[in-house]
Design a protein around this motif. Structure first.
Motif, PDB file in Angstrom:
ATOM      1  N   PHE A  99      -2.621   0.890  -7.602  1.00  0.00           N
ATOM      2  CA  PHE A  99      -3.135  -0.154  -6.477  1.00  0.00           C
ATOM      3  C   PHE A  99      -3.422  -1.441  -7.399  1.00  0.00           C
ATOM      4  N   SER A 116       1.236   4.216  -3.001  1.00  0.00           N
ATOM      5  CA  SER A 116       1.013   5.550  -2.755  1.00  0.00           C
ATOM      6  C   SER A 116       1.981   6.414  -2.803  1.00  0.00           C
ATOM      7  N   ARG A 117       3.129   6.026  -3.340  1.00  0.00           N
ATOM      8  CA  ARG A 117       4.426   6.768  -3.397  1.00  0.00           C
ATOM      9  C   ARG A 117       4.474   7.673  -4.589  1.00  0.00           C
ATOM     10  N   GLU A 127       0.834  -1.330   0.108  1.00  0.00           N
ATOM     11  CA  GLU A 127       0.071   0.066   0.081  1.00  0.00           C
ATOM     12  C   GLU A 127       0.835   1.183   0.093  1.00  0.00           C
ATOM     13  N   LEU A 146      -5.389   7.948   2.715  1.00  0.00           N
ATOM     14  CA  LEU A 146      -4.319   6.958   2.511  1.00  0.00           C
ATOM     15  C   LEU A 146      -4.059   6.525   4.046  1.00  0.00           C
ATOM     16  N   PHE A 165      -3.573  12.065   1.384  1.00  0.00           N
ATOM     17  CA  PHE A 165      -2.968  11.226   2.154  1.00  0.00           C
ATOM     18  C   PHE A 165      -3.633  11.176   3.298  1.00  0.00           C
ATOM     19  N   ASN A 174      -4.382   2.889   5.699  1.00  0.00           N
ATOM     20  CA  ASN A 174      -3.269   2.271   6.427  1.00  0.00           C
ATOM     21  C   ASN A 174      -3.453   1.730   7.848  1.00  0.00           C
ATOM     22  N   LEU A 229      -2.992   6.696  -9.188  1.00  0.00           N
ATOM     23  CA  LEU A 229      -3.127   6.099  -8.009  1.00  0.00           C
ATOM     24  C   LEU A 229      -3.802   4.716  -7.934  1.00  0.00           C
TER      25      LEU A 229
END
Length: 626
Positions: free
Chosen positions: A492, A314-315, A310, A418, A415, A422, A488
């Protein structure tokens, strides 16, 4: 023998003058054989023997005479006045004429000493158990061992003195809580926990592990290994081992260290799953840790940690958004890297009545730091602009650029979302189905958000909407957001492909009372049909909160289908426990405790197994503090 002694003996045995000694034995031992040899019966104690300095001890049917002066214990055959007198005259000639009161006082002193010894022993055992329990709490709190003697013991004495009295405080003060003693007791507890864990693992049909490597405060490489296994109708998780790597951290060294611990304790053939991060040393196809593990555990399947995947997904950012992120990092470093700037910025925040006073650093290895750091900069943008302008920094101009601030608001929003994902992936006893559901839901949300952005609706991005107000977002911003959401979503899909979704063929594991799949064997399908029509198991399924526990219970009646389900549920989907273990290691082993051997302390700190206090206390001599 003198006449006086003979008269005393005859009086004791109840003989008249002229009666023979041979009848004495028969009269004092009813039912005995008349031909039995003299002295073979058990002699009784009389209270009159105390005047000879003797009391009784041992079995009431065959007591032994015990001298109240020297403590010598004689045999039952010596329970005769003549032999008792002989002992008194031989060993204590100066006491032969003492009155009965003297020996009664000696007997009372002897009884008091016995009671004191018994009480002291009991108190010392209680103190030893208390020491073990306090040492366990010190390890779990991750505090220095000196806290026992410096804080816990004085505090406990003060509380007992105020609540229970001075005597209780004095008794509590006898608990030995020096740093070295606490460390030894923690080592004892760790050995007991390890012994229990290995015994449980030997009784489990399979086990799965998660492995990760990091460094401590002295840059020593530490390998953490957690294990998941079946125990008493459920699935448990615990710390298997903490290993130090002396030199390299290659896949070969990682496996050599772990294999050295497991060999002789466990059988690799029962390992059915290993979860690691995506480092080359772990996942290398030829020489990685998992490749070497598959040689000794052919049934072991490798899982790449879902949380790490994950984070990797997302980086990726577009150049524009990445530039904003870099500007934020420069602002934070400009202030946090200088102590004076930090103090001045804090004072400025107080004067401006800001909600926060400090900025947060961003670290790539910390899962939630990026979103939190961005959010803190956005909340403190006004003090930041004023401070940077006062320092004549070019970074202050960014806060006057509405387009830049809008991109910052979007980054904070995305974020934050995200980070929410997480957090849902973290935790103990996480199953592959739970994490698959969370990831699939987020992927669906990304598609939904993209469609709403196409329509000009940004309501999911709260900070961005609050910043824009009633103003329509600029077309360039809308396109930027849309492109990022699309990118994004692709990332994924790359790290979580639909073809590898564990729910496709294994949904029957999560709900065996729904549709019967068609990819099972004939025997497995037959057992699943029987299970689906078992009303008793249906009731258990509705009542239980643990899916693995349900299948462990079903294994007795439906072994083949339950084994298939458990082998799917047992492997770890994340390395969360290892990451939490490294956090505990960071708190426990600081610069002031850099010589600490972390393995036993971490085992006690992170294990869920209750130490066997009775066994631990029985294995040590109970002594109070001096």
């Amino acid at each position: 023998m003198s006449k006086k002694q003979q008269t005393s003996l005859e009086s004791f045995f109840g003989l008249g003058k002229g009666e023979k000694r041979s009848s004495i034995d028969d009269n004092n031992d009813p039912g005995s054989n008349p031909k039995k040899k003299k002295g073979s019966f058990n002699r009784r104690y009389e209270d009159s023997y105390l005047k000879f300095g003797f009391t009784q001890t041992g079995d009431s049917h065959a007591p032994n005479p015990l001298c109240v002066v020297c403590g010598d214990k004689l045999s039952n055959e010596s329970m005769k006045p003549s032999k008792l007198i002989r002992h008194l005259e031989t060993k204590h000639p100066t006491l032969k004429n003492k009155p009965l009161e003297f020996f009664e006082r000696k007997k009372q002193e002897q009884d008091s000493q016995k009671l004191m010894l018994k009480t002291t022993t009991s108190v010392n055992v209680a103190l030893l158990r208390a020491l073990y329990r306090v040492a366990c709490q010190i390890a779990k709190s991750k505090k220095p061992f000196t806290i026992g003697e410096e804080l816990i013991l004085p505090s406990a004495q003060d509380m007992c003195d105020e609540v229970l009295g001075e005597a209780a405080a004095k008794k509590i003060g006898s608990v030995p809580l020096s740093a070295s003693t606490v460390q030894r007791r923690i080592n004892d507890i760790a050995e007991d926990i390890e012994a229990q864990l290995l015994q449980r693992l030997k009784g489990s049909p399979w086990f799965a592990i998660q492995v990760d490597e990091s460094t401590d405060v002295e840059n020593r490489a530490i390998l953490l290994v957690f294990v998941r296994y079946i125990f008493e109708e459920d699935v448990e998780e615990d710390l298997l081992c903490v290993l130090s790597l002396p030199t390299n951290t290659t896949g070969a060294e990682l496996f050599r260290a772990l294999d050295g611990y497991v060999s002789g304790k466990l059988d690799w053939s029962f390992c059915i799953g290993v979860c690691t991060d995506g480092a080359a040393a772990m996942t290398g196809r030829l020489s990685g840790f998992t490749a070497r593990l598959s040689e000794v555990a052919p049934d072991c399947e490798h899982t790449h940690c879902v949380i790490h995947r994950e984070m990797l997904a997302s980086r990726k950012l577009s150049p524009e958004l990445n530039a904003v992120l870099n500007d934020v990092v420069k602002m934070v470093n400009f202030i946090k890297a200088h102590a004076l700037n930090t103090r001045l910025f804090e004072q400025l925040c107080e004067e401006m009545n800001a909600e926060h006073k400090r900025l947060l650093l961003h670290a790539e290895v910390r899962w939630l730091s990026r979103g939190k750091s961005l959010a803190r900069v956005f909340e403190l943008r006004e003090p930041l602009q004023a401070f940077l302008a006062g320092k004549q920094s070019d970074l202050a101009a960014h806060f006057s650029d509405e387009h830049w601030v809008s991109k910052l608001a979007y980054l904070c929003d995305i974020f934050a979302l995200l980070n929410e994902l997480n957090l849902t992936l973290q935790g103990r006893m996480t199953t592959v189905f739970k994490v698959a559901d969370k990831v699939a839901a987020f992927k669906a949300k990304l598609d939904q958000w993209g469609r709403r952005v196409d329509k000009g609706v940004f309501d999911i991005f709260h900070l961005l909407v609050g910043l824009l107000g009633e103003t329509e977002p600029a077309p360039a911003l809308s396109q930027l957001v849309r492109n990022h959401l699309v990118g994004l979503s692709k990332e994924f899909d790359r790290y979580f492909p639909a073809s590898r979704d564990p729910r496709d063929k294994n949904e029957w594991i999560r709900n065996p009372f729904a549709r019967i799949p068609d990819h099972l064997s004939v025997q497995e399908e037959a057992q699943l049909i029987e299970l689906a029509n078992d009303s008793g198991l249906k009731t258990k399924f509705d009542q239980t909160n643990s899916l693995p526990a349900f299948w462990v219970n079903a294994k007795r009646e439906y072994p083949e289908i339950a084994v298939k389900a458990l082998k799917t549920l047992l492997p770890f989907p994340t390395t969360y426990l290892c990451e939490a273990g490294f956090s505990a290691m960071t708190v426990t082993k600081t610069k002031l405790r850099n010589r600490l051997d972390i393995s036993n302390t971490l085992r006690v700190s992170l294990s869920n197994i209750t130490p066997r206090w009775d066994i631990l206390a029985a294995g040590k001599q109970a002594q109070g503090s001096h």
